[in-house]
Each structure stands twice: as structure tokens, then as C-alpha cells.
Scaffold this active site. Structure first.
Site, PDB file in Angstrom:
ATOM      1  CG  PHE A  38     -20.710  60.705 -45.906  1.00 23.24           C
ATOM      2  CD1 PHE A  38     -21.523  59.691 -46.301  1.00 23.24           C
ATOM      3  CD2 PHE A  38     -20.713  61.069 -44.711  1.00 23.24           C
ATOM      4  CE1 PHE A  38     -22.264  59.001 -45.112  1.00 23.24           C
ATOM      5  CE2 PHE A  38     -21.312  60.394 -43.582  1.00 23.24           C
ATOM      6  CZ  PHE A  38     -22.247  59.371 -44.019  1.00 23.24           C
ATOM      7  CG  ASP A  43     -18.485  68.345 -55.034  1.00 27.15           C
ATOM      8  OD1 ASP A  43     -17.190  68.077 -55.066  1.00 27.15           O
ATOM      9  OD2 ASP A  43     -18.994  67.974 -53.855  1.00 27.15           O
ATOM     10  CB  THR A  73     -19.736  70.192 -37.442  1.00 29.50           C
ATOM     11  OG1 THR A  73     -19.359  69.180 -36.482  1.00 29.50           O
ATOM     12  CG2 THR A  73     -18.777  71.357 -37.587  1.00 29.50           C
ATOM     13  CG  ASP A  74     -21.194  67.682 -32.737  1.00 21.06           C
ATOM     14  OD1 ASP A  74     -20.299  67.486 -33.544  1.00 21.06           O
ATOM     15  OD2 ASP A  74     -21.671  66.600 -32.260  1.00 21.06           O
ATOM     16  CD  GLU A  75     -15.874  67.472 -35.249  1.00 17.14           C
ATOM     17  OE1 GLU A  75     -14.791  67.903 -35.019  1.00 17.14           O
ATOM     18  OE2 GLU A  75     -16.245  66.610 -35.552  1.00 17.14           O
ATOM     19  CE1 TYR A  99     -15.293  70.194 -40.703  1.00 16.77           C
ATOM     20  CE2 TYR A  99     -15.313  69.297 -38.465  1.00 16.77           C
ATOM     21  CZ  TYR A  99     -15.972  69.601 -39.913  1.00 16.77           C
ATOM     22  OH  TYR A  99     -17.283  69.268 -40.003  1.00 16.77           O
ATOM     23  CB  ALA A 125     -11.268  77.189 -35.391  1.00 15.73           C
ATOM     24  CE  LYS A 137     -18.911  73.135 -41.369  1.00 16.30           C
ATOM     25  NZ  LYS A 137     -19.464  73.079 -42.443  1.00 16.30           N
TER      26      LYS A 137
HETATM   27  P1  NAD Z   1     -17.161  65.340 -47.450  1.00 14.00           P
HETATM   28  O1  NAD Z   1     -15.824  65.631 -46.848  1.00 14.00           O
HETATM   29  O2  NAD Z   1     -17.539  63.833 -47.584  1.00 14.00           O
HETATM   30  O3  NAD Z   1     -17.699  66.066 -48.756  1.00 14.00           O
HETATM   31  C1  NAD Z   1     -17.362  67.490 -49.034  1.00 14.00           C
HETATM   32  C2  NAD Z   1     -17.737  67.659 -50.553  1.00 14.00           C
HETATM   33  O4  NAD Z   1     -17.465  69.130 -50.665  1.00 14.00           O
HETATM   34  C3  NAD Z   1     -16.904  66.953 -51.478  1.00 14.00           C
HETATM   35  O5  NAD Z   1     -17.819  66.237 -52.455  1.00 14.00           O
HETATM   36  C4  NAD Z   1     -15.917  67.889 -51.908  1.00 14.00           C
HETATM   37  O6  NAD Z   1     -15.404  67.799 -53.425  1.00 14.00           O
HETATM   38  C5  NAD Z   1     -16.675  69.152 -52.040  1.00 14.00           C
HETATM   39  N1  NAD Z   1     -15.686  70.455 -51.891  1.00 14.00           N
HETATM   40  C6  NAD Z   1     -14.742  70.589 -50.840  1.00 14.00           C
HETATM   41  N2  NAD Z   1     -14.317  71.727 -51.112  1.00 14.00           N
HETATM   42  C7  NAD Z   1     -14.784  72.403 -52.195  1.00 14.00           C
HETATM   43  C8  NAD Z   1     -14.785  73.719 -52.705  1.00 14.00           C
HETATM   44  N3  NAD Z   1     -13.972  74.482 -52.364  1.00 14.00           N
HETATM   45  N4  NAD Z   1     -15.756  73.683 -53.738  1.00 14.00           N
HETATM   46  C9  NAD Z   1     -16.718  72.820 -54.138  1.00 14.00           C
HETATM   47  N5  NAD Z   1     -16.872  71.696 -53.591  1.00 14.00           N
HETATM   48  C10 NAD Z   1     -15.931  71.511 -52.492  1.00 14.00           C
HETATM   49  O7  NAD Z   1     -17.934  66.053 -46.235  1.00 14.00           O
HETATM   50  P2  NAD Z   1     -19.532  65.532 -45.666  1.00 14.00           P
HETATM   51  O8  NAD Z   1     -18.807  64.644 -44.453  1.00 14.00           O
HETATM   52  O9  NAD Z   1     -20.436  65.259 -46.539  1.00 14.00           O
HETATM   53  O10 NAD Z   1     -19.843  66.801 -44.860  1.00 14.00           O
HETATM   54  C11 NAD Z   1     -20.845  67.613 -45.464  1.00 14.00           C
HETATM   55  C12 NAD Z   1     -21.166  68.936 -44.690  1.00 14.00           C
HETATM   56  O11 NAD Z   1     -21.481  68.481 -43.387  1.00 14.00           O
HETATM   57  C13 NAD Z   1     -19.755  69.672 -44.339  1.00 14.00           C
HETATM   58  O12 NAD Z   1     -19.879  71.098 -44.396  1.00 14.00           O
HETATM   59  C14 NAD Z   1     -19.602  69.025 -42.822  1.00 14.00           C
HETATM   60  O13 NAD Z   1     -18.933  70.169 -42.066  1.00 14.00           O
HETATM   61  C15 NAD Z   1     -20.857  68.960 -42.298  1.00 14.00           C
HETATM   62  N6  NAD Z   1     -21.135  67.843 -41.299  1.00 14.00           N
HETATM   63  C16 NAD Z   1     -20.421  66.602 -41.461  1.00 14.00           C
HETATM   64  C17 NAD Z   1     -20.500  65.800 -40.290  1.00 14.00           C
HETATM   65  C18 NAD Z   1     -19.937  64.369 -40.619  1.00 14.00           C
HETATM   66  O14 NAD Z   1     -20.195  63.289 -39.524  1.00 14.00           O
HETATM   67  N7  NAD Z   1     -19.438  63.974 -41.776  1.00 14.00           N
HETATM   68  C19 NAD Z   1     -21.372  65.926 -39.364  1.00 14.00           C
HETATM   69  C20 NAD Z   1     -21.839  67.116 -39.040  1.00 14.00           C
HETATM   70  C21 NAD Z   1     -21.531  68.191 -40.346  1.00 14.00           C
HETATM   71  P1  TYD Z   2     -13.830  61.069 -37.237  1.00 13.15           P
HETATM   72  O1  TYD Z   2     -14.594  59.743 -37.901  1.00 13.15           O
HETATM   73  O2  TYD Z   2     -12.471  61.376 -37.761  1.00 13.15           O
HETATM   74  O3  TYD Z   2     -14.887  62.154 -37.082  1.00 13.15           O
HETATM   75  P2  TYD Z   2     -14.417  63.345 -35.971  1.00 13.15           P
HETATM   76  O4  TYD Z   2     -13.034  63.779 -35.693  1.00 13.15           O
HETATM   77  O5  TYD Z   2     -15.122  64.730 -36.693  1.00 13.15           O
HETATM   78  O6  TYD Z   2     -15.295  63.035 -34.624  1.00 13.15           O
HETATM   79  O7  TYD Z   2     -13.482  60.410 -35.764  1.00 13.15           O
HETATM   80  C1  TYD Z   2     -14.442  59.796 -34.811  1.00 13.15           C
HETATM   81  C2  TYD Z   2     -13.698  59.628 -33.721  1.00 13.15           C
HETATM   82  O8  TYD Z   2     -12.810  58.290 -33.967  1.00 13.15           O
HETATM   83  C3  TYD Z   2     -12.827  60.606 -32.943  1.00 13.15           C
HETATM   84  O9  TYD Z   2     -12.879  60.563 -31.718  1.00 13.15           O
HETATM   85  C4  TYD Z   2     -11.363  60.225 -33.460  1.00 13.15           C
HETATM   86  C5  TYD Z   2     -11.540  58.608 -33.407  1.00 13.15           C
HETATM   87  N1  TYD Z   2     -10.667  58.014 -34.384  1.00 13.15           N
HETATM   88  C6  TYD Z   2      -9.715  56.866 -33.972  1.00 13.15           C
HETATM   89  O10 TYD Z   2      -9.846  56.468 -32.766  1.00 13.15           O
HETATM   90  N2  TYD Z   2      -9.070  56.043 -35.210  1.00 13.15           N
HETATM   91  C7  TYD Z   2      -9.036  56.567 -36.428  1.00 13.15           C
HETATM   92  O11 TYD Z   2      -8.449  56.054 -37.137  1.00 13.15           O
HETATM   93  C8  TYD Z   2     -10.011  57.568 -36.797  1.00 13.15           C
HETATM   94  C9  TYD Z   2      -9.863  58.115 -38.273  1.00 13.15           C
HETATM   95  C10 TYD Z   2     -10.683  58.295 -35.894  1.00 13.15           C
END
Ligand code: NAD
Ligand code: TYD
Length: 351
Positions: free
Chosen positions: A10, A31, A132-134, A158, A160, A162
Site C-alpha cells: 500500500f 518485493d 509505526t506509532d504502534e 505486529y 512488537a 516492528k
Molecule cells: P502492506 O502490507 O500493504 O505492504 C507490505 C509489502 O511488503 C507488500 O508488498 C509485501 O509483498 C511486501 N513484503 C512482505 N514481506 C516481504 C518479504 N519478506 N520480502 C519482501 N517483501 C515483502 O504494508 P503497508 O501498509 O504498505 O506498510 C508499509 C510499511 O509502513 C510497513 O513497514 C508498516 O509497518 C509501515 N506502516 C504502515 C502504516 C499503515 O497504516 N499501513 C502506518 C505506519 C507504518
Molecule cells: P486496522 O485498519 O486493522 O489498523 P490498526 O490495527 O493497525 O490500527 O484497524 C484500525 C482500527 O479499526 C482498529 O482499532 C481496529 C478497528 N477495526 C474494526 O473495528 N473492524 C475491522 O473489521 C477492522 C479490520 C479494524
């Protein structure tokens, strides 16, 4: 060129599309293409001479070394991770493997490469770790938002994994002098998000006439950031961040989950009303809570704003409106990614 890991996911794919739209510098996307990686997202740049794709696991040191030798990146941007909290609860092994062992492997490969550099190339090299902020754990309603000095207290497999990866990055900077940058960002939303996360799941389920599952009482709070704003922040940190430092990135948009879901329903009522005229909010269903569900996340982003001059361009209303419209306009992309594996996850998880 720059090397991006996880560029078919994403945030990584949004980052690459933005990068190629605004810069001339080529990108190597490494990837593994797990269920979360979608080559279709990058179809528009597939034939761009500045774009190279390698289907490689970041845990495969030999393959990573080979790619680095061949392409000689001036920076590595590490997005690749297992990223879904619910999946980490059901199967934490992959999270430890990719997020911890994979980050370790990337750090080792980057350090070996960095040691071969000299002069200006060595000065300019950066390893940017996207986190991540988590990692900071859960806030009480009146607690101050997370800043860069908040102690780590991750609570899901997750977060932990990160947190462990962040510690490795920090150690590789202090011990081996690798010029690292770490960003800790709040929840992202926007185009190309896999529809297992709250916002795209709500939009696609609503349009499919399905239940909109809200965990627990729906009062868990997240700080939402439009993905393009996150990509912009990463750009800024890469260009101007100080090696060894950490930057918190957030949207200043704290919202309870139920309010997020209701806002999506309101936008859908406006943009694509149901054929029966019944409001989408009627599909909301409260379901069993996530185990150990963190109550609240909030980011204090004052550092990146004051030191690097970044602030988000989108409010939650403008960003979410664009996102809902994007999912309405891109049903083909959604159909392409909601294949067998996706259906299997949805059926098992929401039983
Ligand atoms: P995502 O799950 O959409 O994408 C992860 C990508 O990594 C995928 O394309 C997957 O194929 C690839 N991947 C997974 N394992 C792999 C491996 N072993 N080798 C090579 N490629 C691999 O994740 P995202 O939401 O795009 O998040 C990207 C980064 O940003 C992550 O590090 C996540 O922790 C961080 N992040 C995400 C969010 C969020 O809200 N989505 C917020 C803060 C930080
Ligand atoms: P999510 O998008 O999985 O992100 P994160 O767990 O990394 O914050 O979830 C966002 C919030 O939405 C989280 O508090 C869990 C909640 N949630 C639901 O209430 N219903 C759902 O079906 C999903 C996937 C998440």
C-alpha cells in the site's frame, strides 16, 4: 537510484508512483509479492525505464547483496513488512521472520555496501526505516500524544516485531555507524490499500451490501493520515533528516472507529446511494473485539514540522472523500486483489 523494499504494498506503491511522477531518479522495487503485494498497482510504470522490479524476499541475503551490487543504490527505503495486526494475532511467525529477521538482513546488506563507499557517495548514503506509532503502545484518553522520546511499549505481535526492527536500526547506527533514519507514522489510508484494513474494508463491504464490522464498542481511537502526506514526509526525511534520528509522522486527525465508519457511510450516501435508498450506516454491525486491542494512538508531529518543515496537506474529510471516490472509480483493482486468499481470510476472521 534508490532501492525500495515492499514497493508493491500500500504505502510503498504510493511512494514509488509519487516519486516517479516528481523525480528523475530511478527506483528499484524489491518485493516478495505476498498476499499484500500487488504488481497491478504499478502497472502504469511497468515500462518506465526508471523503474526496476525484483521479486525477492528481504530475508534472502545473497539475493539482496546481488541487487545492491548491480544497482548501487544511494539510499535504501525499507517499507517491506507484515503489517496487519489481526493477522499477527493469528500467525505471529511470519511477522518475526519478515519484520525482525528481514530488517536485520537489510541492515547487514546495507552496512556491507556502505563500507565499500567513499567520499561524497558515503556522505550521501541513507538507510530509511519506515515504522509505526504502534511501537509506543496504547494511550489513555487524556494522555499526551506520542513523541520521539515516548518509551516503547508494543502490545501486539505486529507492533512488537516492528519495535524490535526499530531497535535493530538504532543499534546499527550506534554500533556500525550506518546513516539510518527512522519514521514512526500513524494509521494511513488512501488509494491501493488492501481491503482487510478498516477504511477500504468498510468501503468495499458497504458497496457489496455486506456487514460493516466494528470491533468492541467502536470507541478505539486512531490518528489518520492520508497516504500521500506520509509519502511526502518520507521524501522530506530522506532529503533533510539527520542520520541516527527518528521522526514521528501523524495527521492530527484523532477519530473513534465508529465515527470513521459513519463518515464513510455519509460519503457513500452522497456519491453512490444504495438502490433501495437505505443509508449505508444501517449495515454497521458491532462484532467481538480484537484481543488486546490498543485503545488510542496519537502522534505529536511537532518535530518533523519544526525541524523539516513538513505538515499534512489533507484534512480527514478531504482525504477520506478522495479515498472513497478512488474506490468507486477503481472497482477493477479491488476485484483483482480480493482473490481466493482474501476471501479465505475474511471468512475465517469474521466467523
Ligand atoms: P502492506 O502490507 O500493504 O505492504 C507490505 C509489502 O511488503 C507488500 O508488498 C509485501 O509483498 C511486501 N513484503 C512482505 N514481506 C516481504 C518479504 N519478506 N520480502 C519482501 N517483501 C515483502 O504494508 P503497508 O501498509 O504498505 O506498510 C508499509 C510499511 O509502513 C510497513 O513497514 C508498516 O509497518 C509501515 N506502516 C504502515 C502504516 C499503515 O497504516 N499501513 C502506518 C505506519 C507504518
Ligand atoms: P486496522 O485498519 O486493522 O489498523 P490498526 O490495527 O493497525 O490500527 O484497524 C484500525 C482500527 O479499526 C482498529 O482499532 C481496529 C478497528 N477495526 C474494526 O473495528 N473492524 C475491522 O473489521 C477492522 C479490520 C479494524
Amino acid at each position: 537510484m534508490i532501492l525500495v523494499t515492499g514497493g508493491a504494498g500500500f504505502i510503498g506503491s504510493n511512494f514509488i508512483l509519487n516519486w516517479l511522477a516528481h523525480r528523475d531518479e530511478p527506483v528499484l522495487n524489491v518485493d516478495k509479492l505476498t498476499y499484500a503485494g500487488n504488481a497491478a498497482t504499478l502497472r502504469g510504470v511497468e515500462h518506465d525505464s526508471r523503474y526496476v522490479f525484483a521479486q525477492v524476499d528481504i530475508c534472502d541475503r545473497e539475493a539482496i547483496d546481488g541487487l545492491i551490487q548491480k544497482h548501487q543504490p544511494r539510499a535504501i527505503l525499507h517499507f517491506a513488512a507484515e503489517s496487519h495486526v489481526d493477522r499477527s494475532i493469528r500467525g505471529p511467525g511470519e511477522f518475526v521472520q519478515t519484520n525482525v529477521v528481514g530488517t536485520f538482513t537489510m541492515l547487514e546488506a546495507a552496512t556491507a555496501w556502505y563500507r565499500t563507499l567513499s567520499g561524497g557517495q558515503r556522505e550521501a548514503f541513507r538507510f530509511l526505516h519506515v515504522s509505526t506509532d504502534e511501537v509506543y503502545g496504547s494511550l489513555e484518553p487524556n494522555d499526551p500524544a506520542f513523541n520521539e522520546r515516548t518509551p516503547y511499549a508494543p502490545s501486539s505481535p505486529y507492533s512488537a516485531s516492528k519495535a524490535a526492527s526499530d531497535h535493530l536500526v538504532r543499534a546499527w547506527h550506534h554500533t556500525y555507524g550506518l546513516p539510518t533514519l527512522t519514521t514512526n507514522c500513524s494509521n494511513n489510508y488512501g488509494p491501493y490499500q488492501f481491503p482487510e484494513k478498516l477504511i477500504p474494508l468498510t468501503i468495499t463491504n458497504a458497496l457489496g451490501g455486506k456487514a460493516l464490522p466494528v470491533y468492541g464498542d467502536g470507541r478505539n481511537v486512531r490518528d489518520w493520515l492520508y497516504v500521500e502526506d506520509h509519502c511526502e514526509a518520507i521524501d522530506v526525511v530522506l532529503d533533510r533528516g539527520v542520520p541516527g534520528e527518528t521522526y514521528n509522522i501523524g495527521g492530527c486527525n484523532e477519530l473513534a472507529n465508529i465515527d470513521v465508519v459513519k463518515t464513510i457511510c455519509r460519503f457513500l450516501d452522497e456519491l453512490k446511494p444504495t438502490s433501495s435508498g437505505v443509508p449505508y450506516a444501517q449495515q454497521i454491525q458491532f462484532v467481538t473485539d480484537r484481543p488486546g486491542h490498543d485503545r488510542r494512538y496519537a502522534i505529536d508531529a511537532r518535530r518533523i514540522e519544526s525541524e523539516l518543515g513538513w505538515r499534512p496537506a489533507q484534512t480527514f474529510e478531504t482525504g477520506l472523500h478522495k479515498t472513497v471516490q478512488w474506490y468507486l472509480d477503481n472497482t477493477e483493482w479491488v476485484e483483482g486483489v480480493t482473490s481466493g486468499e482474501y476471501r479465505c481470510w475474511i471468512e475465517t476472521h469474521y466467523v
